[in-house]
Motif scaffolding. Structure first.
Motif, PDB file in Angstrom:
ATOM      1  N   LYS A   1     -14.861  13.093 -76.389  1.00  0.00           N
ATOM      2  CA  LYS A   1     -16.266  12.706 -76.582  1.00  0.00           C
ATOM      3  C   LYS A   1     -16.428  11.196 -76.672  1.00  0.00           C
ATOM      4  CE  LYS A   1     -17.242  16.929 -79.190  1.00  0.00           C
ATOM      5  NZ  LYS A   1     -17.274  17.451 -80.563  1.00  0.00           N
ATOM      6  N   GLY A   2     -15.283  10.503 -76.760  1.00  0.00           N
ATOM      7  CA  GLY A   2     -15.359   9.045 -76.902  1.00  0.00           C
ATOM      8  C   GLY A   2     -15.827   8.622 -78.273  1.00  0.00           C
ATOM      9  N   VAL A   3     -15.584   9.459 -79.259  1.00  0.00           N
ATOM     10  CA  VAL A   3     -15.981   9.117 -80.632  1.00  0.00           C
ATOM     11  C   VAL A   3     -14.735   8.621 -81.379  1.00  0.00           C
ATOM     12  CG1 VAL A   3     -16.983   9.957 -82.787  1.00  0.00           C
ATOM     13  CG2 VAL A   3     -17.725  10.923 -80.595  1.00  0.00           C
ATOM     14  N   PRO A   4     -14.717   7.368 -81.773  1.00  0.00           N
ATOM     15  CA  PRO A   4     -13.506   6.836 -82.421  1.00  0.00           C
ATOM     16  C   PRO A   4     -13.293   7.411 -83.822  1.00  0.00           C
ATOM     17  CG  PRO A   4     -14.995   5.077 -81.719  1.00  0.00           C
ATOM     18  CD  PRO A   4     -15.756   6.356 -81.626  1.00  0.00           C
ATOM     19  N   TYR A   5     -12.059   7.367 -84.239  1.00  0.00           N
ATOM     20  CA  TYR A   5     -11.717   7.741 -85.621  1.00  0.00           C
ATOM     21  C   TYR A   5     -10.563   6.866 -86.061  1.00  0.00           C
ATOM     22  CZ  TYR A   5      -7.806  10.148 -83.447  1.00  0.00           C
ATOM     23  OH  TYR A   5      -6.680  10.416 -82.726  1.00  0.00           O
ATOM     24  N   LYS A   6     -10.401   6.781 -87.356  1.00  0.00           N
ATOM     25  CA  LYS A   6      -9.220   6.053 -87.856  1.00  0.00           C
ATOM     26  C   LYS A   6      -8.695   6.782 -89.085  1.00  0.00           C
ATOM     27  CE  LYS A   6     -11.618   2.748 -90.846  1.00  0.00           C
ATOM     28  NZ  LYS A   6     -11.811   1.351 -91.209  1.00  0.00           N
TER      29      LYS A   6
ATOM     30  N   LEU B   1       7.938  15.470 -87.356  1.00  0.00           N
ATOM     31  CA  LEU B   1       8.762  16.627 -86.986  1.00  0.00           C
ATOM     32  C   LEU B   1       8.249  17.292 -85.711  1.00  0.00           C
ATOM     33  CD1 LEU B   1      11.039  18.633 -87.852  1.00  0.00           C
ATOM     34  CD2 LEU B   1       9.255  19.941 -88.991  1.00  0.00           C
ATOM     35  N   LEU B   2       6.935  17.385 -85.607  1.00  0.00           N
ATOM     36  CA  LEU B   2       6.338  18.071 -84.455  1.00  0.00           C
ATOM     37  C   LEU B   2       6.138  17.120 -83.268  1.00  0.00           C
ATOM     38  CD1 LEU B   2       3.747  20.304 -86.340  1.00  0.00           C
ATOM     39  CD2 LEU B   2       5.978  20.946 -85.452  1.00  0.00           C
ATOM     40  N   GLY B   3       6.346  15.840 -83.495  1.00  0.00           N
ATOM     41  CA  GLY B   3       6.279  14.883 -82.389  1.00  0.00           C
ATOM     42  C   GLY B   3       4.883  14.643 -81.859  1.00  0.00           C
ATOM     43  N   VAL B   4       3.874  14.733 -82.735  1.00  0.00           N
ATOM     44  CA  VAL B   4       2.496  14.602 -82.257  1.00  0.00           C
ATOM     45  C   VAL B   4       1.856  13.278 -82.676  1.00  0.00           C
ATOM     46  CG1 VAL B   4       2.088  17.087 -82.132  1.00  0.00           C
ATOM     47  CG2 VAL B   4       1.591  15.876 -84.262  1.00  0.00           C
ATOM     48  N   GLY B   5       2.672  12.348 -83.187  1.00  0.00           N
ATOM     49  CA  GLY B   5       2.123  11.087 -83.689  1.00  0.00           C
ATOM     50  C   GLY B   5       1.250  10.370 -82.676  1.00  0.00           C
ATOM     51  N   ALA B   6       1.734  10.317 -81.430  1.00  0.00           N
ATOM     52  CA  ALA B   6       0.992   9.577 -80.397  1.00  0.00           C
ATOM     53  C   ALA B   6      -0.350  10.224 -80.093  1.00  0.00           C
ATOM     54  CB  ALA B   6       1.833   9.494 -79.128  1.00  0.00           C
ATOM     55  N   LEU B   7      -0.446  11.525 -80.330  1.00  0.00           N
ATOM     56  CA  LEU B   7      -1.701  12.225 -80.039  1.00  0.00           C
ATOM     57  C   LEU B   7      -2.753  11.964 -81.110  1.00  0.00           C
ATOM     58  CD1 LEU B   7      -0.196  15.700 -79.094  1.00  0.00           C
ATOM     59  CD2 LEU B   7      -1.138  14.030 -77.509  1.00  0.00           C
ATOM     60  N   LEU B   8      -2.303  11.463 -82.254  1.00  0.00           N
ATOM     61  CA  LEU B   8      -3.211  11.329 -83.391  1.00  0.00           C
ATOM     62  C   LEU B   8      -3.719   9.903 -83.595  1.00  0.00           C
ATOM     63  CD1 LEU B   8      -1.421  13.693 -85.931  1.00  0.00           C
ATOM     64  CD2 LEU B   8      -3.512  14.123 -84.636  1.00  0.00           C
ATOM     65  N   GLU B   9      -3.379   9.047 -82.661  1.00  0.00           N
ATOM     66  CA  GLU B   9      -3.860   7.662 -82.759  1.00  0.00           C
ATOM     67  C   GLU B   9      -4.943   7.432 -81.718  1.00  0.00           C
ATOM     68  OE1 GLU B   9      -3.104   5.830 -85.196  1.00  0.00           O
ATOM     69  OE2 GLU B   9      -1.543   7.191 -85.936  1.00  0.00           O
ATOM     70  N   TYR B  10      -6.110   7.068 -82.171  1.00  0.00           N
ATOM     71  CA  TYR B  10      -7.186   6.795 -81.209  1.00  0.00           C
ATOM     72  C   TYR B  10      -6.854   5.499 -80.470  1.00  0.00           C
ATOM     73  CZ  TYR B  10     -11.814   6.938 -79.177  1.00  0.00           C
ATOM     74  OH  TYR B  10     -12.842   7.023 -78.296  1.00  0.00           O
ATOM     75  N   PRO B  11      -6.915   5.540 -79.145  1.00  0.00           N
ATOM     76  CA  PRO B  11      -6.520   4.344 -78.394  1.00  0.00           C
ATOM     77  C   PRO B  11      -7.390   3.132 -78.744  1.00  0.00           C
ATOM     78  CG  PRO B  11      -7.173   6.149 -76.925  1.00  0.00           C
ATOM     79  CD  PRO B  11      -7.379   6.629 -78.320  1.00  0.00           C
ATOM     80  N   ALA B  12      -6.728   1.996 -78.869  1.00  0.00           N
ATOM     81  CA  ALA B  12      -7.461   0.766 -79.240  1.00  0.00           C
ATOM     82  C   ALA B  12      -8.350   0.336 -78.089  1.00  0.00           C
ATOM     83  CB  ALA B  12      -6.468  -0.321 -79.569  1.00  0.00           C
TER      84      ALA B  12
END
Lengths: 255, 87
Positions: B57-62, B76-87
Motif C-alpha cells: 500500500k506504500g504506507v511506511p512503518y517503523k 531464527l526464521l530469517g525474516v529480518g529483511a522482510l520486516l524493514e520498510y525500505p528507506a
C-alpha cells in the motif's frame, strides 16, 4: 441397534498419522530403480489400511484419493513399474496430501479438493504411461532422487512450528525473499532463504496455517542416509516443540 | 501497533484482529514489539503479513521496540529483511 462409528474417528486419525510417518520413512529409503519388496509392501499396507478405514467412516475424498495411490503402489509392488525419482516425489506429496486431508477431516474443515485433484491427475498420468520393467537406475538418477527428497523434506521440516501448508502459492506480486546465510552451518556449501510469496494479506490470512517457506540449498555430495537421519532428528525436535507447546497451553488453560 | 507479551498461535486470532484494526487507521505506523516474551512462527508470520501489506500500500512503518525474544525469533526464521520498510 446402530453402532456409532464416530467414537472410532480419533483412533483412526491417530493411527493414520502414525502410519503416514511409517510410509514417509519407507519412501525416504526407496532408491530409484530398485524394487525393495519390503519397503514397497510397507507403503502399500499404509495406503491400503487408510483407504479401508476412510471408506468405513465415509471419508470418501480420502478413500478415493488413496485408492488411486494404492493402485500405483500395487504396480510398483508387482514390478510392473520402475521406481523413479519423480514417482518417489509424487508418492511423498501424496503422503502429505493424505495427512492434510485427514487433518482437515478431523477438524471438520474443507479439504483442498483442487490440490488433491491435481495430485490425483499426476498419479493417473504416471499410471497411464507404458509399464516399464524394474531395473538399475543410472547413478545420476539415483543422486537426483536423493537430492530431491532431501530438499523437499528439509523444506518441510523447516516449516515446523505449526501446520505446514502445501496448497497453491499466492500471487507473485507478494513474493519476497530474503537470503539468510547466517542460518547455514557452512556458508560455502549451504544457504537458506525464506520465501514469503505465499503469505496473503492479513485480512485473508488464516493465522494457524504456515504460509512461510524456507529453501535450503546444499551444494555437494550428500549421503542419503545422513540426509534421512537429519530429517528424523528435525522431525523429533519438531515433535518435542509441539509437546512442549501442548504442555504449556494446558498449563495456561488451567490457570 | 502494539504486540503484547504473548504472540503465539494461541493469540494469533487476537493479534490478527489487532493488526486489522490498526491497518484501518491511516499510516504511517509504529510497531512496538518491545514487550514480546513469547512468540512463534504464527506470530511472526502475522507481522510479516502486516509488513507486506504496508509495503504494497506504500504506507511506511517503523519499529519502536523489539524484545530480545522477538529478535531471536525473527533471526531464527530469517525474516529480518522482510520486516524493514525500505528507506
Amino acid at each position: 441397534m446402530t453402532l456409532d462409528l464416530t467414537q472410532f474417528h480419533e483412533i483412526f486419525f491417530e493411527e493414520s498419522f502414525e502410519a503416514l510417518d511409517q510410509m514417509e520413512a519407507a519412501l525416504l529409503k526407496l532408491s530409484a530403480g530398485e524394487v525393495d519388496a519390503e519397503l514397497i509392501n510397507t507403503i502399500f499396507r499404509v495406503a491400503h489400511s487408510i483407504k479401508g478405514g476412510a471408506a468405513t467412516f465415509a471419508f470418501n475424498e480420502v478413500a478415493g484419493f488413496t485408492h488411486v495411490l494404492e493402485t500405483l503402489l500395487d504396480q510398483l509392488r508387482a514390478g510392473k513399474r520402475q521406481v523413479r525419482p519423480d514417482i518417489v516425489d509424487v508418492l511423498l506429496r501424496s503422503g502429505d496430501a493424505m495427512r492434510a486431508m485427514l487433518s482437515a477431516t478431523q477438524r471438520k474443515e474443507a479439504i483442498d479438493s483442487a490440490g488433491v485433484a491435481q495430485l490425483r491427475a499426476e498419479l493417473e498420468r504416471i499410471m497411464s504411461e507404458a509399464p516399464s520393467a524394474a531395473g538399475s537406475a543410472a547413478p545420476e538418477q539415483r543422486g537426483r532422487c536423493a537430492g530431491q527428497v532431501g530438499r523437499r523434506r528439509i523444506r518441510a521440516v523447516a516449516g515446523l512450528a505449526h501446520q505446514v501448508h502445501s496448497g497453491p502459492r499466492a500471487s507473485s506480486s507478494r513474493q519476497r525473499s530474503a537470503a539468510h546465510p547466517a542460518r547455514a552451518r557452512d556458508a560455502r556449501t549451504a544457504q537458506s532463504s525464506v520465501d514469503a510469496g505465499g503469505i496473503p494479506p492479513v485480512n485473508d490470512l488464516d493465522p494457524e496455517v504456515c504460509r512461510l517457506r524456507w529453501n535450503l540449498e546444499v551444494l555437494g555430495e550428500i549421503d542419503r542416509a545422513a540426509c534421512a537421519r537429519g530429517i528424523r532428528v528435525g522431525r523429533e525436535r519438531m515433535r518435542a516443540h509441539h509437546r512442549a507447546y501442548r504442555r504449556r497451553d494446558s498449563r495456561r488453560g488451567s490457570e | 501497533v502494539v504486540l503484547g507479551t504473548a504472540c503465539t498461535i494461541q493469540e494469533a486470532a487476537a493479534v490478527r484482529a489487532h493488526l486489522l484494526a490498526q491497518a484501518a487507521l491511516p499510516g504511517p505506523y509504529e510497531i512496538d514489539g518491545g514487550s514480546v516474551e513469547m512468540v512463534d512462527t504464527a506470530g511472526v508470520q502475522l507481522v510479516v503479513a502486516f509488513a507486506l501489506d504496508c509495503l504494497e500500500k506504500g504506507v511506511p512503518y517503523k519499529w519502536v521496540g523489539r524484545s530480545p525474544t522477538l529478535n531471536a525469533a525473527i533471526d531464527l526464521l530469517g525474516v529480518g529483511a522482510l520486516l524493514e520498510y525500505p528507506a
